[in-house]
Write a protein that holds these residues in place. Structure first.
Motif, PDB file in Angstrom:
ATOM      1  N   ILE A   1       5.440   1.458  15.010  1.00 19.96           N
ATOM      2  CA  ILE A   1       6.257   0.263  14.842  1.00 19.96           C
ATOM      3  C   ILE A   1       6.227  -0.266  13.411  1.00 19.96           C
ATOM      4  O   ILE A   1       7.119  -0.987  12.979  1.00 19.96           O
ATOM      5  CB  ILE A   1       5.803  -0.836  15.842  1.00 19.96           C
ATOM      6  N   VAL A   2       5.182   0.095  12.648  1.00 13.87           N
ATOM      7  CA  VAL A   2       5.099  -0.358  11.255  1.00 13.87           C
ATOM      8  C   VAL A   2       5.182   0.823  10.284  1.00 13.87           C
ATOM      9  O   VAL A   2       4.706   0.748   9.155  1.00 13.87           O
ATOM     10  CB  VAL A   2       3.822  -1.183  10.995  1.00 13.87           C
ATOM     11  N   GLY A   3       5.757   1.924  10.750  1.00 16.07           N
ATOM     12  CA  GLY A   3       6.029   3.021   9.829  1.00 16.07           C
ATOM     13  C   GLY A   3       5.179   4.256   9.977  1.00 16.07           C
ATOM     14  O   GLY A   3       5.339   5.211   9.216  1.00 16.07           O
ATOM     15  N   GLY A   4       4.266   4.265  10.938  1.00 13.27           N
ATOM     16  CA  GLY A   4       3.470   5.462  11.165  1.00 13.27           C
ATOM     17  C   GLY A   4       4.346   6.621  11.619  1.00 13.27           C
ATOM     18  O   GLY A   4       5.326   6.419  12.342  1.00 13.27           O
ATOM     19  N   SER A   5       4.005   7.835  11.182  1.00 17.37           N
ATOM     20  CA  SER A   5       4.869   8.976  11.506  1.00 17.37           C
ATOM     21  C   SER A   5       4.104  10.277  11.311  1.00 17.37           C
ATOM     22  O   SER A   5       3.699  10.599  10.198  1.00 17.37           O
ATOM     23  CB  SER A   5       6.114   8.968  10.612  1.00 17.37           C
ATOM     24  N   LYS A   6       3.905  11.010  12.395  1.00 18.54           N
ATOM     25  CA  LYS A   6       3.268  12.328  12.293  1.00 18.54           C
ATOM     26  C   LYS A   6       4.125  13.266  11.449  1.00 18.54           C
ATOM     27  O   LYS A   6       3.615  14.077  10.664  1.00 18.54           O
ATOM     28  CB  LYS A   6       3.056  12.912  13.696  1.00 18.54           C
ATOM     29  N   LYS A   7       5.430  13.159  11.585  1.00 15.77           N
ATOM     30  CA  LYS A   7       6.348  14.008  10.829  1.00 15.77           C
ATOM     31  C   LYS A   7       6.162  13.802   9.324  1.00 15.77           C
ATOM     32  O   LYS A   7       6.105  14.765   8.554  1.00 15.77           O
ATOM     33  CB  LYS A   7       7.789  13.709  11.238  1.00 15.77           C
ATOM     34  N   LYS A   8       6.080  12.545   8.899  1.00 12.48           N
ATOM     35  CA  LYS A   8       5.882  12.259   7.480  1.00 12.48           C
ATOM     36  C   LYS A   8       4.497  12.711   7.023  1.00 12.48           C
ATOM     37  O   LYS A   8       4.327  13.196   5.896  1.00 12.48           O
ATOM     38  CB  LYS A   8       6.084  10.774   7.206  1.00 12.48           C
ATOM     39  N   SER A   9       3.509  12.526   7.887  1.00 14.13           N
ATOM     40  CA  SER A   9       2.162  12.982   7.560  1.00 14.13           C
ATOM     41  C   SER A   9       2.142  14.491   7.321  1.00 14.13           C
ATOM     42  O   SER A   9       1.550  14.983   6.360  1.00 14.13           O
ATOM     43  CB  SER A   9       1.201  12.608   8.694  1.00 14.13           C
ATOM     44  N   LEU A  10       2.818  15.233   8.189  1.00 14.41           N
ATOM     45  CA  LEU A  10       2.901  16.692   8.012  1.00 14.41           C
ATOM     46  C   LEU A  10       3.675  17.066   6.754  1.00 14.41           C
ATOM     47  O   LEU A  10       3.363  18.078   6.105  1.00 14.41           O
ATOM     48  CB  LEU A  10       3.555  17.324   9.241  1.00 14.41           C
ATOM     49  N   LYS A  11       4.653  16.254   6.381  1.00 15.89           N
ATOM     50  CA  LYS A  11       5.404  16.504   5.141  1.00 15.89           C
ATOM     51  C   LYS A  11       4.455  16.525   3.944  1.00 15.89           C
ATOM     52  O   LYS A  11       4.509  17.428   3.090  1.00 15.89           O
ATOM     53  CB  LYS A  11       6.458  15.412   4.950  1.00 15.89           C
ATOM     54  N   TYR A  12       3.558  15.541   3.887  1.00 15.63           N
ATOM     55  CA  TYR A  12       2.629  15.492   2.756  1.00 15.63           C
ATOM     56  C   TYR A  12       1.509  16.527   2.891  1.00 15.63           C
ATOM     57  O   TYR A  12       0.972  16.998   1.887  1.00 15.63           O
ATOM     58  CB  TYR A  12       2.087  14.073   2.586  1.00 15.63           C
ATOM     59  N   ALA A  13       1.188  16.904   4.119  1.00 19.45           N
ATOM     60  CA  ALA A  13       0.241  18.008   4.302  1.00 19.45           C
ATOM     61  C   ALA A  13       0.834  19.308   3.774  1.00 19.45           C
ATOM     62  O   ALA A  13       0.126  20.124   3.166  1.00 19.45           O
ATOM     63  CB  ALA A  13      -0.125  18.147   5.777  1.00 19.45           C
TER      64      ALA A  13
ATOM     65  N   ILE B   1       0.844  -1.202   0.000  1.00 22.13           N
ATOM     66  CA  ILE B   1       0.000   0.000   0.000  1.00 22.13           C
ATOM     67  C   ILE B   1       0.879   1.251   0.000  1.00 22.13           C
ATOM     68  O   ILE B   1       0.702   2.166  -0.817  1.00 22.13           O
ATOM     69  CB  ILE B   1      -0.939   0.007   1.230  1.00 22.13           C
ATOM     70  N   LYS B   2       1.823   1.271   0.916  1.00 20.61           N
ATOM     71  CA  LYS B   2       2.703   2.433   1.054  1.00 20.61           C
ATOM     72  C   LYS B   2       3.520   2.659  -0.217  1.00 20.61           C
ATOM     73  O   LYS B   2       3.622   3.789  -0.711  1.00 20.61           O
ATOM     74  CB  LYS B   2       3.621   2.239   2.259  1.00 20.61           C
ATOM     75  N   SER B   3       4.096   1.573  -0.770  1.00 18.48           N
ATOM     76  CA  SER B   3       4.945   1.732  -1.957  1.00 18.48           C
ATOM     77  C   SER B   3       4.131   2.203  -3.159  1.00 18.48           C
ATOM     78  O   SER B   3       4.631   2.971  -3.988  1.00 18.48           O
ATOM     79  CB  SER B   3       5.666   0.421  -2.278  1.00 18.48           C
ATOM     80  N   SER B   4       2.875   1.783  -3.253  1.00 20.04           N
ATOM     81  CA  SER B   4       2.014   2.230  -4.363  1.00 20.04           C
ATOM     82  C   SER B   4       1.734   3.725  -4.269  1.00 20.04           C
ATOM     83  O   SER B   4       1.824   4.455  -5.263  1.00 20.04           O
ATOM     84  CB  SER B   4       0.697   1.445  -4.355  1.00 20.04           C
ATOM     85  N   PHE B   5       1.395   4.184  -3.063  1.00 24.73           N
ATOM     86  CA  PHE B   5       1.128   5.615  -2.889  1.00 24.73           C
ATOM     87  C   PHE B   5       2.394   6.448  -3.100  1.00 24.73           C
ATOM     88  O   PHE B   5       2.350   7.519  -3.717  1.00 24.73           O
ATOM     89  CB  PHE B   5       0.544   5.875  -1.496  1.00 24.73           C
ATOM     90  N   LEU B   6       3.505   5.962  -2.591  1.00 26.93           N
ATOM     91  CA  LEU B   6       4.766   6.697  -2.747  1.00 26.93           C
ATOM     92  C   LEU B   6       5.172   6.772  -4.223  1.00 26.93           C
ATOM     93  O   LEU B   6       5.681   7.794  -4.676  1.00 26.93           O
ATOM     94  CB  LEU B   6       5.872   6.041  -1.919  1.00 26.93           C
ATOM     95  N   LYS B   7       4.939   5.686  -4.955  1.00 31.83           N
ATOM     96  CA  LYS B   7       5.250   5.678  -6.385  1.00 31.83           C
ATOM     97  C   LYS B   7       4.366   6.677  -7.124  1.00 31.83           C
ATOM     98  O   LYS B   7       4.838   7.432  -7.996  1.00 31.83           O
ATOM     99  CB  LYS B   7       5.044   4.278  -6.959  1.00 31.83           C
TER     100      LYS B   7
END
Length: 316
Positions: free
Chosen positions: A144-156, A113-119
């Motif tokens: 633990i499986v890659g969740g990240s508020k920092k990354k979420s804010l990056k895309y925001a 899922i993540k790799s598809s969205f990132l691509k």
């Protein structure tokens, strides 16, 4: 999945239209099975027609047939590896299937899922829906499986660069999810100021309700109604009034207005409006009218659990 279709006011089958146009119109009119059947036959005869395959995949997706949708979106992204939208839809279908699985099994889908969205984000720097998907994915995943508020804010932030209102709504979502209501309110208000859509007002209203601030919720609904003149907003105000036992006369009038002007396009079925009126009359200590409206709700849907429970409470 985030799709937007126009509802057509004319019949979907017109002389001279192609099967793909017919299927597109079927989907617009929510006749997904017809679209599926039409495109299944067409794709058998035209196995490399990407537009037809996408219509078939969309028809499966709308019916929540995730395995079939995934199969056809995967075929699309293999046929055209640099198409961001195909990667986005594939990831979206995987994500929707994951929601139907146990948490343990769903973990196995996260990487794809993540790799598809990132691509998709890499292929199209202006793909708004993909960035929304990444905002939500990174916020909802455990760390633990890659969740990240920092990354979420990056895309925001990327969303904000493309569309200020989307960026503000995304940040409001992030801070609301992270239990920071003051920051969430700040960004939702910015979205209202810049965009002012029904959705912007709705996000702010829902925040106020979740924070037990019904007066602010009603004020926001009224501001939205002044701008958009939507009958559905009459119901929303009546709902807040009934739920919180405030401004009961205003809530009553709004619900009566909703019922008077109701069409199926308003979204909330009539029985819910009758149910909310019953709540309001119960708050007003008028059990006769409360029971009258509960009975109206049950006449429309006899298995309406909330109304049955409310009737028992009123009768006592």
């Amino acid at each position: 999945m985030r799709y937007i279709f126009l509802f057509l006011s004319f019949p979907c089958l017109l002389l001279g239209q192609t099967p793909k146009e017919d299927a597109s119109n079927y989907i617009a009119q929510k006749q997904y099975v017809k679209a599926q059947r039409l495109m299944m036959d067409y794709v058998l005869e035209h196995p490399s027609d990407k537009e037809a395959i996408e219509l078939l995949a969309d028809a499966y997706g709308y019916q929540k047939k995730w395995d079939e949708a995934i199969e056809h979106y995967e075929l699309l992204k293999d046929l055209e590896t640099n198409n961001a939208n195909y990667h986005y839809k594939y990831g979206g279908a995987l994500g929707m299937k994951a929601l139907t699985m146990s948490k343990l099994r769903a973990l196995g889908s996260i990487g794809d899922i993540k790799s598809s969205f990132l691509k998709a984000a890499e292929l199209d720097p202006k793909h708004i829906d993909t960035r929304w998907a990444l905002v939500e994915l990174y916020m909802t995943l455990p760390g633990i499986v890659g969740g990240s508020k920092k990354k979420s804010l990056k895309y925001a932030n990327e969303l904000e660069a493309l569309s200020k209102v989307d960026g503000y709504l995304a940040k409001g979502y992030i801070y609301e999810y992270d239990d920071e209501p003051e920051l969430a309110e700040k960004y939702y208000k910015m979205a209202v100021k810049v965009g002012g859509s029904v959705t912007c007002y709705e996000k702010l209203t829902n925040l106020y309700e979740s924070q037990n601030e019904p007066e602010k919720a009603i004020e926001t609904i009224e501001a939205s109604q002044d701008k958009h003149k939507r009958n559905a907003l009459h119901y929303q105000l009546g709902k807040v009034s009934a739920d919180y036992n405030i401004q009961l006369d205003k809530g009553e009038q709004c619900l009566l207005q909703y019922i008077k002007n109701y069409t199926s396009a308003d979204g909330v079925p009539l029985e819910w409006a009758y149910y909310r009126l019953a709540q309001i009359y119960k708050h007003k200590k008028n059990s006769k009218k409360a029971l009258n409206y509960i009975d109206r709700a049950l006449s429309l849907r006899s298995d309406f659990k909330q109304a049955l429970k409310e009737k028992a409470a009123i009768s006592k």
